[in-house]
Design an enzyme around this catalytic site. Structure first.
Site, short mmCIF file in Angstrom:
data_model
loop_
_atom_site.label_atom_id
_atom_site.label_comp_id
_atom_site.label_asym_id
_atom_site.label_seq_id
_atom_site.Cartn_x
_atom_site.Cartn_y
_atom_site.Cartn_z
N ASP A 30 45.60 36.26 41.08
CA ASP A 30 45.33 37.19 40.65
C ASP A 30 45.85 37.47 39.55
O ASP A 30 46.89 36.61 38.94
CB ASP A 30 46.18 38.37 41.49
CG ASP A 30 45.38 40.07 41.23
OD1 ASP A 30 44.10 40.40 42.38
OD2 ASP A 30 45.58 39.88 40.09
N ILE A 31 45.03 37.60 38.72
CA ILE A 31 45.13 37.50 36.68
C ILE A 31 46.23 38.50 36.72
O ILE A 31 47.23 38.33 35.58
CB ILE A 31 43.71 38.57 36.87
CG1 ILE A 31 43.93 37.34 34.98
CG2 ILE A 31 43.93 39.70 35.96
CD1 ILE A 31 42.50 37.81 34.39
N ASN A 87 42.19 46.29 49.47
CA ASN A 87 41.54 48.24 48.99
C ASN A 87 39.97 48.58 49.61
O ASN A 87 39.77 48.00 48.80
CB ASN A 87 42.17 48.39 47.41
CG ASN A 87 44.16 47.61 47.66
OD1 ASN A 87 44.86 48.41 48.68
ND2 ASN A 87 43.87 47.38 46.59
N GLY A 93 42.35 52.73 46.42
CA GLY A 93 42.47 51.38 44.97
C GLY A 93 41.62 50.52 44.70
O GLY A 93 42.05 49.80 43.54
N GLN A 94 40.31 50.42 45.56
CA GLN A 94 39.49 49.74 45.05
C GLN A 94 39.12 49.94 43.51
O GLN A 94 38.34 50.74 43.04
CB GLN A 94 38.98 49.54 46.44
CG GLN A 94 37.55 48.35 45.71
CD GLN A 94 36.54 47.89 46.71
OE1 GLN A 94 36.47 49.03 47.30
NE2 GLN A 94 35.47 47.02 46.40
N HIS A 100 37.14 41.47 48.57
CA HIS A 100 38.28 40.71 48.40
C HIS A 100 39.76 41.03 48.92
O HIS A 100 40.38 41.99 49.36
CB HIS A 100 38.69 40.90 47.13
CG HIS A 100 38.89 41.68 46.55
ND1 HIS A 100 37.88 43.17 46.05
CD2 HIS A 100 40.62 42.59 45.56
CE1 HIS A 100 38.69 44.06 45.63
NE2 HIS A 100 40.23 44.04 45.37
N HIS A 102 43.90 41.06 49.06
CA HIS A 102 45.11 40.48 48.50
C HIS A 102 45.98 39.70 49.96
O HIS A 102 45.78 39.79 50.45
CB HIS A 102 45.49 41.43 47.71
CG HIS A 102 44.73 42.26 47.15
ND1 HIS A 102 44.85 42.52 45.38
CD2 HIS A 102 43.89 43.49 46.54
CE1 HIS A 102 44.86 43.06 44.79
NE2 HIS A 102 43.84 43.77 45.68
P1 AMP Z 1 41.79 45.83 43.37
O1 AMP Z 1 42.31 46.70 42.62
O2 AMP Z 1 42.26 46.04 45.52
O3 AMP Z 1 39.89 46.51 43.39
O4 AMP Z 1 42.22 44.40 43.55
C1 AMP Z 1 41.40 43.86 42.52
C2 AMP Z 1 42.62 42.51 41.53
O5 AMP Z 1 41.29 42.18 41.01
C3 AMP Z 1 43.54 43.78 40.99
O6 AMP Z 1 44.37 42.67 41.67
C4 AMP Z 1 43.44 42.33 39.33
O7 AMP Z 1 44.47 42.10 38.79
C5 AMP Z 1 42.24 41.69 39.84
N1 AMP Z 1 41.80 40.87 38.95
C6 AMP Z 1 40.84 41.90 37.71
N2 AMP Z 1 40.08 40.76 36.92
C7 AMP Z 1 40.53 39.06 37.21
C8 AMP Z 1 40.64 38.44 37.17
N3 AMP Z 1 39.24 38.07 35.81
N4 AMP Z 1 40.34 36.63 37.19
C9 AMP Z 1 41.96 37.70 38.82
N5 AMP Z 1 42.15 38.57 39.51
C10 AMP Z 1 41.26 39.27 38.91
#
Ligand code: AMP
Ligand code: ZN
Length: 114
Positions: A30-31, A87, A93-94, A100, A102
């Site tokens: 995760d970024i 999520n 909170g998606q 995906h 986590h």
């Molecule tokens: P969600 O809020 O459950 O939809 O999670 C989306 C996740 O994607 C968040 O934890 C972000 O930090 C992560 N995210 C967004 N952009 C990127 C990216 N380019 N590379 C890796 N993770 C990312």
């Protein structure tokens, strides 16, 4: 070009720190990590959310969660435990609308979530 961020990661158009990939799923860091280990596991195929899965996706979902356990084990999280979170939708909170899971670990996590 896909408008979906995670489809673009699958296509190699957006860089990611991959920790596992095979013909059906991809796992990457995760970024914006919320724990010492924070990895996302996604299907390669675009599925918008848990709510968009159908009965035909049973094998894919099984493989997705077996991969979650395997990636967690590879990261050494099986000894201390971890959390796997999906999520879903606005109240869930998606923020990225490509399914995906986590994987969060490396510190004690509180419950309930906010
Ligand atoms: P969600 O809020 O459950 O939809 O999670 C989306 C996740 O994607 C968040 O934890 C972000 O930090 C992560 N995210 C967004 N952009 C990127 C990216 N380019 N590379 C890796 N993770 C990312
Ligand atoms: Zn997608």
């Amino acid at each position: 070009m896909s408008a979906c961020l995670f489809c673009r990661i699958v296509a190699g158009e957006v860089p990611a720190q991959k920790v596992h990939e095979d013909d059906r799923v991809l796992a990457f860091r995760d970024i914006s990590p919320k724990a010492p280990t924070h990895v996302l596991v996604i299907p390669r195929r675009h599925v918008g959310s848990l709510d968009e899965l159908s009965a035909a996706d049973g094998d894919l979902v099984g493989h997705l969660f077996l991969t979650v356990a395997s990636v967690a084990r590879q990261a050494g999280l099986d000894a201390t435990g971890y959390r796997a979170v999906v999520n879903t939708g606005a109240d869930g909170g998606q923020t990225v609308h490509h399914l995906h899971v986590h994987i969060l670990g490396g510190r004690p996590l509180t419950w309930p979530p906010g």
